[in-house]
Design an enzyme around this catalytic site. Structure first.
Site, PDB file in Angstrom:
ATOM      1  N   GLY A   1       3.718   6.121  27.246  1.00 51.46           N
ATOM      2  CA  GLY A   1       5.068   6.031  26.720  1.00 51.46           C
ATOM      3  C   GLY A   1       6.025   5.359  27.678  1.00 51.46           C
ATOM      4  O   GLY A   1       5.794   4.255  28.156  1.00 51.46           O
TER       5      GLY A   1
ATOM      6  N   LEU B   1       5.179   2.925  30.453  1.00 51.75           N
ATOM      7  CA  LEU B   1       4.013   3.576  31.048  1.00 51.75           C
ATOM      8  C   LEU B   1       2.750   3.370  30.206  1.00 51.75           C
ATOM      9  O   LEU B   1       1.839   4.185  30.237  1.00 51.75           O
ATOM     10  CB  LEU B   1       4.288   5.082  31.193  1.00 51.75           C
ATOM     11  CG  LEU B   1       5.548   5.461  31.987  1.00 51.75           C
ATOM     12  CD1 LEU B   1       5.796   6.963  31.898  1.00 51.75           C
ATOM     13  CD2 LEU B   1       5.426   5.014  33.437  1.00 51.75           C
ATOM     14  N   GLY B   2       2.686   2.268  29.469  1.00 53.40           N
ATOM     15  CA  GLY B   2       1.503   2.000  28.654  1.00 53.40           C
ATOM     16  C   GLY B   2       1.295   3.098  27.620  1.00 53.40           C
ATOM     17  O   GLY B   2       2.247   3.517  26.945  1.00 53.40           O
TER      18      GLY B   2
ATOM     19  N   ALA C   1       1.968  -2.308  18.061  1.00 54.11           N
ATOM     20  CA  ALA C   1       1.489  -3.639  18.447  1.00 54.11           C
ATOM     21  C   ALA C   1       0.074  -3.610  19.006  1.00 54.11           C
ATOM     22  O   ALA C   1      -0.697  -4.559  18.793  1.00 54.11           O
ATOM     23  CB  ALA C   1       2.449  -4.270  19.456  1.00 54.11           C
TER      24      ALA C   1
ATOM     25  N   ASP D   1      -5.862  -4.422  21.372  1.00 50.80           N
ATOM     26  CA  ASP D   1      -5.401  -5.550  22.183  1.00 50.80           C
ATOM     27  C   ASP D   1      -4.001  -5.219  22.692  1.00 50.80           C
ATOM     28  O   ASP D   1      -3.074  -5.075  21.898  1.00 50.80           O
ATOM     29  CB  ASP D   1      -5.384  -6.828  21.347  1.00 50.80           C
ATOM     30  CG  ASP D   1      -5.016  -8.072  22.162  1.00 50.80           C
ATOM     31  OD1 ASP D   1      -4.718  -7.942  23.367  1.00 50.80           O
ATOM     32  OD2 ASP D   1      -5.006  -9.176  21.572  1.00 50.80           O
TER      33      ASP D   1
ATOM     34  N   ASP E   1       6.249  -6.756  25.486  1.00 44.78           N
ATOM     35  CA  ASP E   1       7.284  -7.598  24.880  1.00 44.78           C
ATOM     36  C   ASP E   1       7.747  -7.016  23.552  1.00 44.78           C
ATOM     37  O   ASP E   1       8.930  -7.114  23.208  1.00 44.78           O
ATOM     38  CB  ASP E   1       6.759  -9.013  24.682  1.00 44.78           C
ATOM     39  CG  ASP E   1       6.418  -9.701  25.988  1.00 44.78           C
ATOM     40  OD1 ASP E   1       7.066  -9.378  27.006  1.00 44.78           O
ATOM     41  OD2 ASP E   1       5.504 -10.546  26.003  1.00 44.78           O
TER      42      ASP E   1
ATOM     43  N   THR F   1      -2.164  -7.189  24.552  1.00 41.90           N
ATOM     44  CA  THR F   1      -1.399  -8.406  24.816  1.00 41.90           C
ATOM     45  C   THR F   1      -0.057  -8.366  24.096  1.00 41.90           C
ATOM     46  O   THR F   1       0.003  -8.191  22.883  1.00 41.90           O
ATOM     47  CB  THR F   1      -2.179  -9.650  24.356  1.00 41.90           C
ATOM     48  OG1 THR F   1      -3.452  -9.672  24.978  1.00 41.90           O
ATOM     49  CG2 THR F   1      -1.418 -10.921  24.714  1.00 41.90           C
TER      50      THR F   1
END
Length: 299
Positions: free
Chosen positions: A220, A216-217, A277, A241, A247, A243
């Site tokens: 969480g 859910l970005g 990240a 970022d 992953d 990006t």
């Protein structure tokens, strides 16, 4: 890991362009990427023993794209070299919010086929976990999943037409909130009445999927292993970022599952890794290693 290898061509922009609009980028960087390679690097940096099956082309991007895998200690003996260009992802990053927009060209990833999977059968037979994404041909994903007795982590991103039984073998299926609904539509399940992430999880489980994780970005993740859905909130961080953050999540989740952790523990850890990240630029360059401190926060 069986999946894609790309060169990420990243443009830093003041805002994403509107249809028909031309804008001036403030920066350009090229990083190793591809969902499969990103997830392999993320898992390996966290201590997992990882081997990779995929393909690169014969262009100048080929060596650069496997550099991240090599530096992370991923076994790349099963990475084939095929004629033509390496896969490429064209990424624009909004410098105000860190949100990205991505267009992917498959390149050599389209050559990851059943034949390549057969040449890697011994490697698959020795694996405890097989991780797949949606950036290689569906026939190759099916061959990798059905030729091995290993547990399957399926990150169906992007959502591409794959066999129903492949999706049902996922343990877990990992998707974001948009992809979860697309998977249900792929399975012939209506989504108009599904107004919450919990209802999407329940609908996916009802389709015979063993376990489901929906990212859910910044909110969480939500997950279920067949029991009641549970949410894991993410630590508050300043995103620069996004990006490759998804992953990072899948790589971390897979590393913990491979180490024997229950799904809830793996999801809680993966949420922290994904949050780490987004505080750094790029995909693979943003992933934590053993010396990095992960953000703490509401869980």
């Amino acid at each position: 890991m069986v999946g894609s290898i790309n060169a990420d061509i990243v443009l830093g922009v003041p805002q994403h362009p509107l249809p028909g609009q031309t804008i001036i980028a403030n920066s350009l960087d090229v990083h190793p990427g591809g969902k499969g390679a990103n997830q392999a690097v993320a898992a390996a940096r966290l201590g997992a023993q990882v081997a990779f099956v995929g393909a690169v082309g014969t262009d100048p991007y080929a060596d650069a794209t496997v550099s991240g895998l090599r530096e992370a200690g991923v076994d790349i003996d099963a990475v084939a070299v095929v004629p033509g260009p390496t896969g490429q992802a064209f990424v624009t990053v909004d410098e105000r919010t860190g949100e990205n927009s991505i267009v992917v060209f498959a390149g050599a990833n389209a050559a990851v086929d059943e034949g390549l999977i057969r040449t890697s059968q011994d490697l698959l037979d020795r694996s405890d976990l097989v991780v797949l994404q949606g950036e290689i041909p569906p026939a190759a994903s099916a061959a990798a999943a059905f030729s091995s007795s290993a547990r399957l982590v399926l990150n169906l991103a992007p959502v591409v037409p794959v066999e129903r039984r492949l999706i049902q073998c996922a343990d877990p299926l990992v998707v974001n909130e948009h992809e979860g609904r697309l998977v249900l539509e792929l399975l012939g399940h209506g989504v108009d009445e599904l107004h919450t992430e919990e209802s999407v999880v329940e609908a996916l489980l009802a389709e015979g999927i063993r376990a489901v994780v929906i990212t859910l970005g910044p909110a969480g993740a939500i997950f279920s292993d067949g029991r009641a859905s549970r949410r894991v909130s993410a630590p508050a961080v300043a995103a620069v970022d996004t990006t490759g953050a998804g992953d990072a999540f899948v790589g971390a989740l897979s590393a913990r599952i491979a180490a024997g952790a229950p799904l809830e523990e793996a999801v809680r850890f993966a949420v922290r890794v994904g949050s780490f990240a987004v505080t750094r630029h790029g995909a693979q360059p943003s992933y934590p290693g053993p010396g990095d401190v992960l953000p703490e926060g509401a869980q």
